[in-house]
Write a protein that holds these residues in place. Structure first.
Motif, mmCIF file in Angstrom:
data_model
loop_
_atom_site.group_PDB
_atom_site.id
_atom_site.type_symbol
_atom_site.label_atom_id
_atom_site.label_comp_id
_atom_site.label_asym_id
_atom_site.label_seq_id
_atom_site.Cartn_x
_atom_site.Cartn_y
_atom_site.Cartn_z
ATOM 1 N N ALA A 1 0.888 -1.262 0.050
ATOM 2 C CA ALA A 1 -0.118 -0.169 0.035
ATOM 3 C C ALA A 1 0.832 1.327 0.049
ATOM 4 N N ALA A 2 0.697 2.087 -0.871
ATOM 5 C CA ALA A 2 1.376 3.375 -0.730
ATOM 6 C C ALA A 2 1.052 4.153 0.341
ATOM 7 N N ILE A 3 1.815 4.796 1.109
ATOM 8 C CA ILE A 3 1.610 5.391 2.286
ATOM 9 C C ILE A 3 0.821 6.633 2.158
ATOM 10 N N LEU A 4 0.962 7.330 1.090
ATOM 11 C CA LEU A 4 0.219 8.620 0.944
ATOM 12 C C LEU A 4 -1.142 8.545 -0.001
ATOM 13 N N GLU A 5 -1.441 7.319 -0.041
ATOM 14 C CA GLU A 5 -2.815 7.022 -0.980
ATOM 15 C C GLU A 5 -3.780 6.534 -0.165
ATOM 16 N N HIS B 1 -1.639 10.086 8.099
ATOM 17 C CA HIS B 1 -1.662 8.478 8.222
ATOM 18 C C HIS B 1 -0.647 8.450 9.778
ATOM 19 N N ARG B 2 -0.598 7.505 10.374
ATOM 20 C CA ARG B 2 0.280 7.090 11.424
ATOM 21 C C ARG B 2 0.278 5.578 11.239
ATOM 22 N N ILE B 3 1.748 4.935 11.400
ATOM 23 C CA ILE B 3 1.867 3.567 11.326
ATOM 24 C C ILE B 3 2.608 3.248 12.574
ATOM 25 N N THR B 4 2.382 2.201 13.145
ATOM 26 C CA THR B 4 3.077 1.596 14.296
ATOM 27 C C THR B 4 3.163 0.043 14.308
ATOM 28 N N SER C 1 1.014 -11.496 19.139
ATOM 29 C CA SER C 1 1.573 -11.633 17.971
ATOM 30 C C SER C 1 1.804 -10.203 17.334
ATOM 31 N N PRO C 2 2.749 -10.006 16.908
ATOM 32 C CA PRO C 2 3.401 -8.669 16.081
ATOM 33 C C PRO C 2 2.353 -8.275 14.798
ATOM 34 N N CYS C 3 1.861 -7.287 14.907
ATOM 35 C CA CYS C 3 1.183 -6.644 14.077
ATOM 36 C C CYS C 3 1.516 -5.116 13.389
ATOM 37 N N LEU C 4 1.204 -5.081 12.221
ATOM 38 C CA LEU C 4 1.267 -3.541 11.639
ATOM 39 C C LEU C 4 -0.105 -2.802 11.695
ATOM 40 N N VAL C 5 0.018 -1.651 12.394
ATOM 41 C CA VAL C 5 -1.125 -0.733 12.467
ATOM 42 C C VAL C 5 -1.090 0.314 11.625
ATOM 43 N N VAL C 6 -2.118 0.541 10.564
ATOM 44 C CA VAL C 6 -2.179 1.852 9.947
ATOM 45 C C VAL C 6 -3.363 2.664 10.498
ATOM 46 N N GLU C 7 -3.077 3.698 11.012
ATOM 47 C CA GLU C 7 -4.091 4.767 11.305
ATOM 48 C C GLU C 7 -4.521 6.055 10.362
ATOM 49 N N ARG C 8 -5.548 6.236 10.213
ATOM 50 C CA ARG C 8 -5.810 7.205 9.092
ATOM 51 C C ARG C 8 -6.957 8.445 9.532
ATOM 52 N N ARG C 9 -6.760 9.610 9.481
ATOM 53 C CA ARG C 9 -7.729 10.322 9.559
ATOM 54 C C ARG C 9 -7.802 11.189 8.568
ATOM 55 N N THR C 10 -9.264 11.513 8.183
ATOM 56 C CA THR C 10 -9.225 12.430 6.757
ATOM 57 C C THR C 10 -10.369 13.490 7.447
ATOM 58 N N TRP C 11 -10.145 14.639 6.308
ATOM 59 C CA TRP C 11 -10.891 15.814 6.607
ATOM 60 C C TRP C 11 -11.934 15.935 5.235
ATOM 61 N N SER C 12 -13.046 16.758 5.225
ATOM 62 C CA SER C 12 -13.551 17.404 4.011
ATOM 63 C C SER C 12 -13.565 18.900 4.306
ATOM 64 N N HIS D 1 -11.944 8.515 11.539
ATOM 65 C CA HIS D 1 -10.588 7.955 11.815
ATOM 66 C C HIS D 1 -10.781 6.541 11.911
ATOM 67 N N VAL D 2 -9.718 5.798 11.168
ATOM 68 C CA VAL D 2 -9.707 4.240 11.078
ATOM 69 C C VAL D 2 -8.563 3.836 11.418
ATOM 70 N N ARG D 3 -8.490 2.459 11.982
ATOM 71 C CA ARG D 3 -7.443 1.821 12.447
ATOM 72 C C ARG D 3 -7.468 0.499 11.784
ATOM 73 N N PHE D 4 -6.316 0.187 10.920
ATOM 74 C CA PHE D 4 -6.424 -0.903 10.080
ATOM 75 C C PHE D 4 -5.306 -1.820 10.887
ATOM 76 N N THR D 5 -5.578 -3.023 11.348
ATOM 77 C CA THR D 5 -4.440 -3.899 11.753
ATOM 78 C C THR D 5 -4.167 -4.925 11.031
ATOM 79 N N TYR D 6 -2.968 -5.257 10.670
ATOM 80 C CA TYR D 6 -2.425 -6.404 9.756
ATOM 81 C C TYR D 6 -1.566 -7.302 10.548
#
Length: 247
Positions: free
Chosen positions: A86-90, A187-190, A208-219, A226-231
């Motif tokens: 996934a592209a970080i800025l997309e 975006h915030r990645i942890t 177990s180790p996971c990658l978390v991508v948090e995203r906040r959007t504005w209009s 605000h969404v938190r995706f965990t992989y």
């Protein structure tokens, strides 16, 4: 190349190809066959499924094109851990990530609750005042295995029509993009250890180790979501492309 596309291109019976592909991909995605595991040789699979070695060879070639296995001359075929990128800025749809792996996608809503925002909600969304929010938790599947756990808050002041959407059939991400234009995103990645709820949702061991991508959007100036995706670690990669600063 998508596995299903590769199947349709062959003259062999589709049902037999689907069985071989589904069995092997499920064993890989479930962790039964870990990265580096040697796939049974062609003659072994031919005997197991009662088919020709040519049929097995075509199935393994399709799995290799999908990125699930690696074929090594004279050594055999080995599990290659699939990684989505996934592209970080997309901002894009998780369905696209799964499609890139050549696996079937499925979405599941696990909870939906409309409520008054808490201080934690307002911090996540960047809200100054209290208001109504929609809390959603979902799972996204790649094949038979959970691929991503989604925990989302929607600011109903910015998207009031979300209160009437069930999200039983439609994932909230593409639904929101289709309803309201976003003007800014953060975006915030942890890296974290899976808590009990997340571990259960992803079918992995707690901690177990996971990658978390948090995203906040504005209009405009209005916080939308605000969404938190965990992989699970090893199933996802983030990619950024940039140019040198002009300063």
């Amino acid at each position: 190349m998508d596995v299903t596309e590769a199947i349709s291109a062959d003259a062999e019976p589709a049902s037999l190809h689907q069985r071989i592909l589904a069995d092997i991909s499920d064993r890989i995605m479930s962790g039964e066959w870990a990265p580096g595991h040697r796939i049974p040789f062609e003659h072994e699979l031919s005997a197991e499924y009662g088919c020709s070695r040519m049929t097995v060879n075509k199935a393994l070639s399709q799995l290799a094109k999908a990125g699930l296995i690696e074929r090594r001359r004279r050594s055999g075929s080995f599990v290659r851990r699939p990684q989505s990128q996934a592209a970080i800025l997309e901002i894009h749809d998780i369905k696209t990530e799964v499609a890139a792996l050549g696996l079937p996608y499925r979405y599941e809503l696990t909870s939906r609750r409309k409520r008054k925002s808490t201080p934690d909600d307002r911090e996540r969304l960047g809200l100054k005042n209290s208001g109504a929010v929609l809390e959603l938790t979902c799972r996204h599947f790649a094949g038979a295995q959970p691929f991503c756990h989604e925990d989302r808050l929607v600011n109903l002041a910015a998207v009031p029509e979300a209160a009437d959407e069930s999200f039983e059939e439609n994932a909230p991400g593409p639904w929101l993009i289709g309803r309201i234009p976003w003007s800014a995103a953060e975006h915030r990645i942890t890296a974290v250890g899976a808590e009990a709820e997340t571990a259960a949702a992803l079918n992995i061991a707690e901690g177990s180790p996971c990658l978390v991508v948090e995203r906040r959007t504005w209009s405009a100036d209005h916080p939308v979501t605000h969404v938190r995706f965990t992989y699970a670690a090893g199933s996802h990669a983030l990619v950024a492309r940039f140019t040198p600063s002009q300063s």
